[in-house]
Motif scaffolding. Structure first.
Motif, PDB file in Angstrom:
ATOM      1  N   PHE A  74     -35.165 -76.951 -16.325  1.00  0.00           N
ATOM      2  CA  PHE A  74     -34.573 -76.415 -15.109  1.00  0.00           C
ATOM      3  C   PHE A  74     -35.261 -75.102 -14.741  1.00  0.00           C
ATOM      4  O   PHE A  74     -35.745 -74.373 -15.614  1.00  0.00           O
ATOM      5  CB  PHE A  74     -33.075 -76.167 -15.305  1.00  0.00           C
ATOM      6  CG  PHE A  74     -32.261 -77.419 -15.456  1.00  0.00           C
ATOM      7  CD1 PHE A  74     -31.989 -78.223 -14.367  1.00  0.00           C
ATOM      8  CD2 PHE A  74     -31.766 -77.802 -16.696  1.00  0.00           C
ATOM      9  CE1 PHE A  74     -31.237 -79.387 -14.497  1.00  0.00           C
ATOM     10  CE2 PHE A  74     -31.015 -78.952 -16.844  1.00  0.00           C
ATOM     11  CZ  PHE A  74     -30.751 -79.746 -15.737  1.00  0.00           C
ATOM     12  N   SER A  75     -35.283 -74.814 -13.457  1.00  0.00           N
ATOM     13  CA  SER A  75     -35.828 -73.529 -13.003  1.00  0.00           C
ATOM     14  C   SER A  75     -34.841 -72.408 -13.291  1.00  0.00           C
ATOM     15  O   SER A  75     -33.651 -72.642 -13.534  1.00  0.00           O
ATOM     16  CB  SER A  75     -36.137 -73.592 -11.500  1.00  0.00           C
ATOM     17  OG  SER A  75     -37.123 -74.560 -11.233  1.00  0.00           O
ATOM     18  N   ASP A  76     -35.329 -71.198 -13.241  1.00  0.00           N
ATOM     19  CA  ASP A  76     -34.475 -70.039 -13.483  1.00  0.00           C
ATOM     20  C   ASP A  76     -33.511 -69.833 -12.327  1.00  0.00           C
ATOM     21  O   ASP A  76     -33.815 -70.145 -11.166  1.00  0.00           O
ATOM     22  CB  ASP A  76     -35.329 -68.785 -13.656  1.00  0.00           C
ATOM     23  CG  ASP A  76     -36.181 -68.832 -14.918  1.00  0.00           C
ATOM     24  OD1 ASP A  76     -35.781 -69.538 -15.870  1.00  0.00           O
ATOM     25  OD2 ASP A  76     -37.250 -68.193 -14.930  1.00  0.00           O
ATOM     26  N   TYR A  77     -32.349 -69.281 -12.645  1.00  0.00           N
ATOM     27  CA  TYR A  77     -31.367 -68.948 -11.624  1.00  0.00           C
ATOM     28  C   TYR A  77     -31.804 -67.707 -10.850  1.00  0.00           C
ATOM     29  O   TYR A  77     -32.652 -66.932 -11.304  1.00  0.00           O
ATOM     30  CB  TYR A  77     -30.000 -68.686 -12.262  1.00  0.00           C
ATOM     31  CG  TYR A  77     -29.347 -69.910 -12.868  1.00  0.00           C
ATOM     32  CD1 TYR A  77     -29.051 -71.020 -12.080  1.00  0.00           C
ATOM     33  CD2 TYR A  77     -29.012 -69.942 -14.217  1.00  0.00           C
ATOM     34  CE1 TYR A  77     -28.438 -72.135 -12.621  1.00  0.00           C
ATOM     35  CE2 TYR A  77     -28.391 -71.054 -14.774  1.00  0.00           C
ATOM     36  CZ  TYR A  77     -28.112 -72.148 -13.973  1.00  0.00           C
ATOM     37  OH  TYR A  77     -27.510 -73.239 -14.515  1.00  0.00           O
ATOM     38  N   ILE A  78     -31.168 -67.517  -9.695  1.00  0.00           N
ATOM     39  CA  ILE A  78     -31.437 -66.310  -8.931  1.00  0.00           C
ATOM     40  C   ILE A  78     -30.885 -65.100  -9.687  1.00  0.00           C
ATOM     41  O   ILE A  78     -29.956 -65.213 -10.483  1.00  0.00           O
ATOM     42  CB  ILE A  78     -30.805 -66.382  -7.517  1.00  0.00           C
ATOM     43  CG1 ILE A  78     -29.268 -66.494  -7.613  1.00  0.00           C
ATOM     44  CG2 ILE A  78     -31.378 -67.542  -6.728  1.00  0.00           C
ATOM     45  CD1 ILE A  78     -28.575 -66.348  -6.276  1.00  0.00           C
ATOM     46  N   ASP A  79     -31.461 -63.968  -9.428  1.00  0.00           N
ATOM     47  CA  ASP A  79     -31.027 -62.740 -10.078  1.00  0.00           C
ATOM     48  C   ASP A  79     -29.833 -62.172  -9.304  1.00  0.00           C
ATOM     49  O   ASP A  79     -29.987 -61.447  -8.315  1.00  0.00           O
ATOM     50  CB  ASP A  79     -32.180 -61.734 -10.100  1.00  0.00           C
ATOM     51  CG  ASP A  79     -31.827 -60.462 -10.869  1.00  0.00           C
ATOM     52  OD1 ASP A  79     -30.802 -60.472 -11.575  1.00  0.00           O
ATOM     53  OD2 ASP A  79     -32.564 -59.461 -10.738  1.00  0.00           O
TER      54      ASP A  79
ATOM     55  N   GLN B 166     -29.909 -76.065 -12.646  1.00  0.00           N
ATOM     56  CA  GLN B 166     -28.728 -76.792 -13.088  1.00  0.00           C
ATOM     57  C   GLN B 166     -27.500 -76.153 -12.440  1.00  0.00           C
ATOM     58  O   GLN B 166     -27.269 -74.947 -12.565  1.00  0.00           O
ATOM     59  CB  GLN B 166     -28.594 -76.751 -14.604  1.00  0.00           C
ATOM     60  CG  GLN B 166     -27.442 -77.617 -15.123  1.00  0.00           C
ATOM     61  CD  GLN B 166     -27.330 -77.576 -16.634  1.00  0.00           C
ATOM     62  OE1 GLN B 166     -27.674 -76.567 -17.261  1.00  0.00           O
ATOM     63  NE2 GLN B 166     -26.853 -78.655 -17.234  1.00  0.00           N
ATOM     64  N   ARG B 167     -26.710 -76.980 -11.761  1.00  0.00           N
ATOM     65  CA  ARG B 167     -25.536 -76.490 -11.051  1.00  0.00           C
ATOM     66  C   ARG B 167     -24.277 -77.093 -11.676  1.00  0.00           C
ATOM     67  O   ARG B 167     -24.295 -78.212 -12.202  1.00  0.00           O
ATOM     68  CB  ARG B 167     -25.602 -76.867  -9.574  1.00  0.00           C
ATOM     69  CG  ARG B 167     -26.856 -76.369  -8.874  1.00  0.00           C
ATOM     70  CD  ARG B 167     -26.845 -74.873  -8.698  1.00  0.00           C
ATOM     71  NE  ARG B 167     -25.897 -74.481  -7.663  1.00  0.00           N
ATOM     72  CZ  ARG B 167     -25.518 -73.214  -7.445  1.00  0.00           C
ATOM     73  NH1 ARG B 167     -25.963 -72.237  -8.231  1.00  0.00           N
ATOM     74  NH2 ARG B 167     -24.681 -72.927  -6.476  1.00  0.00           N
ATOM     75  N   PHE B 168     -23.174 -76.362 -11.572  1.00  0.00           N
ATOM     76  CA  PHE B 168     -21.891 -76.798 -12.117  1.00  0.00           C
ATOM     77  C   PHE B 168     -20.879 -76.831 -10.985  1.00  0.00           C
ATOM     78  O   PHE B 168     -20.703 -75.848 -10.267  1.00  0.00           O
ATOM     79  CB  PHE B 168     -21.441 -75.849 -13.233  1.00  0.00           C
ATOM     80  CG  PHE B 168     -22.308 -75.920 -14.448  1.00  0.00           C
ATOM     81  CD1 PHE B 168     -21.959 -76.722 -15.525  1.00  0.00           C
ATOM     82  CD2 PHE B 168     -23.504 -75.205 -14.505  1.00  0.00           C
ATOM     83  CE1 PHE B 168     -22.778 -76.804 -16.644  1.00  0.00           C
ATOM     84  CE2 PHE B 168     -24.327 -75.285 -15.620  1.00  0.00           C
ATOM     85  CZ  PHE B 168     -23.957 -76.082 -16.688  1.00  0.00           C
TER      86      PHE B 168
ATOM     87  N   GLY C  45     -21.394 -73.234  -9.048  1.00  0.00           N
ATOM     88  CA  GLY C  45     -22.129 -72.064  -9.489  1.00  0.00           C
ATOM     89  C   GLY C  45     -23.102 -72.397 -10.599  1.00  0.00           C
ATOM     90  O   GLY C  45     -23.488 -73.553 -10.797  1.00  0.00           O
ATOM     91  N   ARG C  46     -23.477 -71.354 -11.354  1.00  0.00           N
ATOM     92  CA  ARG C  46     -24.481 -71.480 -12.400  1.00  0.00           C
ATOM     93  C   ARG C  46     -23.812 -71.551 -13.776  1.00  0.00           C
ATOM     94  O   ARG C  46     -22.603 -71.372 -13.902  1.00  0.00           O
ATOM     95  CB  ARG C  46     -25.418 -70.267 -12.336  1.00  0.00           C
ATOM     96  CG  ARG C  46     -26.032 -70.045 -10.960  1.00  0.00           C
ATOM     97  CD  ARG C  46     -26.524 -68.609 -10.793  1.00  0.00           C
ATOM     98  NE  ARG C  46     -25.417 -67.652 -10.837  1.00  0.00           N
ATOM     99  CZ  ARG C  46     -25.540 -66.328 -10.733  1.00  0.00           C
ATOM    100  NH1 ARG C  46     -26.749 -65.802 -10.581  1.00  0.00           N
ATOM    101  NH2 ARG C  46     -24.481 -65.545 -10.782  1.00  0.00           N
ATOM    102  N   ASP C  47     -24.629 -71.753 -14.784  1.00  0.00           N
ATOM    103  CA  ASP C  47     -24.101 -71.802 -16.140  1.00  0.00           C
ATOM    104  C   ASP C  47     -23.461 -70.463 -16.527  1.00  0.00           C
ATOM    105  O   ASP C  47     -22.409 -70.424 -17.162  1.00  0.00           O
ATOM    106  CB  ASP C  47     -25.227 -72.152 -17.114  1.00  0.00           C
ATOM    107  CG  ASP C  47     -24.727 -72.324 -18.540  1.00  0.00           C
ATOM    108  OD1 ASP C  47     -23.730 -73.029 -18.727  1.00  0.00           O
ATOM    109  OD2 ASP C  47     -25.339 -71.750 -19.458  1.00  0.00           O
TER     110      ASP C  47
END
Length: 213
Positions: free
Chosen positions: A55-60, A166-168, A190-192
């Protein structure tokens, strides 16, 4: 030719006839063998195996924290209006008729977390909505994993095709007391790193959803 020679020739002739007869009998008793080219079973071709895609990195952006302050709102017009609570300092965005998304003011439009509420009129029970949503998600996204499922709730993770993250996501459906058809839908995504906050957000909003009489 003398008598002795004639006798020898006669014996040889008889022996030759018996031998030929015996050979003929042996040949008739043996089944005919026809050579044929039988197909050779091919070895099973190896199936292509796609390498695991990270998975790509999440936004900061800061993680969603539990225990937010909430404010009550309404969705829809009488006699179809519902009441619910949303985080106090979040900003609404009208997505469709009777559908609003809430997120923190200033949060990026893509990649963060949000709350969505919607009025629905599909004449389906919550359990049917759960099954319909699951089928749509499994048919439209990769790496879908069901985290929780009840007759009125569906929680899952998936790979976002636009951001490769990856989204939840958790959906929940509500009925009018005494009826069986789902009329109100809410979801959080949202995110993990937001999962603790998402769980609290879902519980807080779900417990506040009320049909306005």
């Amino acid at each position: 030719m003398g008598m002795r020679g004639l006798g020898v020739a006669l014996v040889l002739a008889l022996l030759g006839g018996v031998g030929g007869y015996a050979v003929g009998v042996l040949q008739r008793d043996q089944p005919a063998v026809i050579a044929s080219a039988a197909p050779v079973p091919a070895s099973k071709p190896s199936l292509p195996v796609d390498p695991e895609r990270p998975f790509s990195d999440y936004i900061d952006y800061p993680a969603l924290e539990p225990a937010l302050d909430y404010k009550r709102h309404t969705l829809g017009d009488p006699p179809y209006a519902w009441s619910y609570r949303a985080p106090k300092y979040w900003a609404p965005t009208q997505e469709y008729i009777d559908e609003i998304r809430w997120r923190p003011a200033g949060e990026p439009q893509v990649g963060g977390y949000s709350l969505r509420v919607k009025l629905i009129s599909e004449n389906k029970t919550p359990e049917q909505m759960v099954a319909q949503k699951l089928a749509a998600v499994q048919g439209g996204y990769d790496d879908v994993e069901v985290i929780g499922r009840t007759p009125h709730l569906l929680s899952f993770s998936y790979r976002d095709p636009t951001t490769n993250t990856q989204r939840f996501n958790t959906f929940q459906w509500f009925t009018i007391p005494g009826e069986s058809v789902a009329k109100f839908e809410m979801s959080v995504v949202g995110r993990d790193l937001d999962r603790a906050g998402l769980d609290d957000l879902e519980e807080q909003v779900a417990s506040s959803v009320t049909k306005i009489q």
